[in-house]
Design a protein around this motif. Structure first.
Motif, PDB file in Angstrom:
ATOM      1  N   UNK A   5       7.410 -10.635  41.362  1.00 41.41           N
ATOM      2  CA  UNK A   5       8.852 -10.777  41.409  1.00 41.41           C
ATOM      3  C   UNK A   5       9.644  -9.610  40.880  1.00 41.41           C
ATOM      4  N   UNK A   6       9.004  -8.526  40.493  1.00 46.92           N
ATOM      5  CA  UNK A   6       9.731  -7.374  39.942  1.00 46.92           C
ATOM      6  C   UNK A   6      10.242  -6.485  41.064  1.00 46.92           C
ATOM      7  N   UNK A   7      11.515  -6.116  41.036  1.00 42.70           N
ATOM      8  CA  UNK A   7      12.050  -5.202  42.047  1.00 42.70           C
ATOM      9  C   UNK A   7      11.599  -3.776  41.795  1.00 42.70           C
ATOM     10  N   UNK A  61      15.238 -11.386  39.029  1.00 45.17           N
ATOM     11  CA  UNK A  61      15.357  -9.948  38.777  1.00 45.17           C
ATOM     12  C   UNK A  61      15.732  -9.204  40.052  1.00 45.17           C
ATOM     13  N   UNK A  62      15.183  -9.638  41.185  1.00 46.11           N
ATOM     14  CA  UNK A  62      15.515  -9.008  42.461  1.00 46.11           C
ATOM     15  C   UNK A  62      16.976  -9.250  42.795  1.00 46.11           C
ATOM     16  N   UNK A  63      17.416 -10.495  42.660  1.00 40.47           N
ATOM     17  CA  UNK A  63      18.810 -10.802  42.976  1.00 40.47           C
ATOM     18  C   UNK A  63      19.768 -10.055  42.065  1.00 40.47           C
ATOM     19  N   UNK A  97      18.138  -1.499  36.526  1.00 35.06           N
ATOM     20  CA  UNK A  97      16.956  -2.056  35.867  1.00 35.06           C
ATOM     21  C   UNK A  97      15.849  -2.395  36.852  1.00 35.06           C
ATOM     22  N   UNK A  98      15.631  -1.507  37.818  1.00 28.62           N
ATOM     23  CA  UNK A  98      14.483  -1.647  38.707  1.00 28.62           C
ATOM     24  C   UNK A  98      13.353  -0.777  38.175  1.00 28.62           C
ATOM     25  N   UNK A  99      12.134  -1.106  38.538  1.00 25.74           N
ATOM     26  CA  UNK A  99      11.032  -0.173  38.385  1.00 25.74           C
ATOM     27  C   UNK A  99      11.106   0.789  39.560  1.00 25.74           C
ATOM     28  N   UNK A 100      10.660   2.012  39.374  1.00 24.96           N
ATOM     29  CA  UNK A 100      10.816   2.989  40.450  1.00 24.96           C
ATOM     30  C   UNK A 100       9.632   3.932  40.496  1.00 24.96           C
TER      31      UNK A 100
END
Length: 422
Positions: free
Chosen positions: A44-46, A7-9, A138-141
């Motif tokens: 692992x979540x960005x 997900x980060x990549x 699609x990141x959390x913010x």
């Protein structure tokens, strides 16, 4: 949750391809692509963090030229520490209106952020960078919300944005705007992800995620009365906003909820009341930065207003109206479990529109959001389809009594599949 380093990549790949255009980020962590997956609910979540929240080793600019020479933050804000402890990978910091004072992210010293749906439109403000990043990559913010600064850009960018109950999320390590109104909250593409992130920020057991899951699995709302705020849901909204709001109310009824029309009689007074109180409370931070360099137009105007308000009858009247707004909201909750309205009276306005960065400009993008801050109650904006004229996102706002943030997630998760089809 299993670690998802991919997900980060994936997010960083999207950022590399498009963010030179959108300008949602002001800083990216070079170490993020190789960050190990740490066990936890966000493993692992960005996650992207608004740049008025301290991130260790990152610039902490708050959108202001007065902070260009500032050293990077030497420690994480408490909410960022909680993110890392939960396994999140903090990939960078996002753009905002200077000192979070604005409605379009155009007042940033790092230039405007563009709306991923239409790059000639505003992403909203002041958390426009975070909302655009959540929508595009699609990141959390994380954002901050003093008068609608999470919910308004969430509505304009088609994501979920939540202002928690005041005091429910720590503000340690956050540059203050108006402390009695400020909150830190989540932005995400889905209700479930917003709940997951909110639980981590609040340092609580996964009660909000559980509420969202309960709403998804058992979406009947027959035990709830939903208050439709008449002053916020009438023809002061554009026709395409009204049409989607009507369909949202139909979805609530289809899930068994009872609708009740309620009054917030002082809605017309709420925005100038918010503006006076927030400006007065911003005096200390603005005075200190004005000594370091030239403030932008909106911050300078706020400072000028703040200097004239101290001890004035106008400020005393504003605090009196605030108490009445809070009482009105509380009275609605005596007969209703949740209040609903459009989040904004219009879709994302064009960038550069005269007055768009002024919360008192007409049409007033913050018209329906400041009440929740004045009353200290939790509020959410969730996607509610797109406008028939523009094809741009529309937001539905939900408010609940103080401390009952979980109720927002249950209701939102129940109707989320319906609104995705609107």
């Amino acid at each position: 949750m299993a670690a998802v380093p991919d997900a980060v990549r994936s997010s960083l790949s999207g950022i590399a391809a498009r963010d030179s255009e959108l300008n949602s980020f002001v800083h990216l962590d070079d170490a993020a692509p190789g960050a190990p997956a740490v066990p936890g609910p966000l493993s692992g979540r960005p996650v992207a963090v608004k740049d008025n929240i301290a991130v260790r080793g990152a610039p902490w600019g708050c959108g202001s030229a007065t902070r260009r020479a500032e050293r990077p933050a030497h420690r994480d804000a408490e909410v960022v520490r909680r993110l890392r402890e939960a396994g999140a990978v903090v990939i960078g910091t996002t753009n905002l209106d200077e000192f979070a004072m604005g409605a379009s992210t155009e007042s940033s010293a790092w230039g405007p952020t563009l709306n991923p749906w239409d790059t000639e439109r505003s992403p909203g403000g002041s958390s426009g960078g975070s909302a655009a990043a959540a929508a595009a990559y699609d990141v959390l913010a994380l954002g901050t919300d003093t008068g609608g600064s999470i919910r308004e850009p969430a509505a304009q960018c088609g994501v979920v944005g939540v202002k928690p109950s005041h005091g429910g999320v720590p503000l340690d390590g956050v540059v203050p705007f108006a402390p009695s109104l400020d909150t830190v909250g989540p932005l995400a593409r889905t209700v479930a992800d917003a709940a997951l992130l909110h639980d981590v920020l609040a340092g609580s057991t996964p009660q909000l995620a559980a509420a969202a899951e309960a709403g998804r699995i058992a979406p009947m709302l027959a035990d709830l009365t939903i208050g439709v705020v008449e002053q916020m849901s009438g023809d002061r909204n554009s026709p395409e906003i009204c049409a989607q709001f009507v369909r949202a109310c139909e979805a609530l009824v289809a899930h068994g909820a009872r609708l009740r029309h309620v009054q917030l009689a002082r809605t017309g007074e709420a925005l100038p009341t918010y503006y006076a109180i927030s400006s007065a409370e911003a005096l200390i931070v603005l005075e200190s930065h004005a000594m370091l360099g030239e403030l932008g137009d909106e911050a300078a105007q706020r400072l000028e207003i703040a200097r004239t308000l101290g001890g004035s009858d106008q400020l005393r009247e504003a605090f009196s109206v605030r108490e009445m707004v809070a009482r009105d909201v509380g009275h609605c909750f005596e007969s209703c479990d949740v209040l609903v309205s459009p989040t904004m009276p219009l879709v994302a306005p064009p960038l550069g529109r005269r007055g768009v960065d002024d919360p008192l400009a007409i049409p007033r993008t913050d018209w329906w959001t400041v009440e929740a801050n004045l009353a200290g109650v939790p509020a959410m904006s969730m996607p509610c389809g797109v406008g028939s004229d523009t094809g741009l996102p529309v937001g539905l706002q939900l408010m609940a009594p103080h401390g009952l943030d979980a109720r927002l997630y249950r209701v939102a998760a129940a109707i989320e599949p319906d609104l995705a089809q609107i």
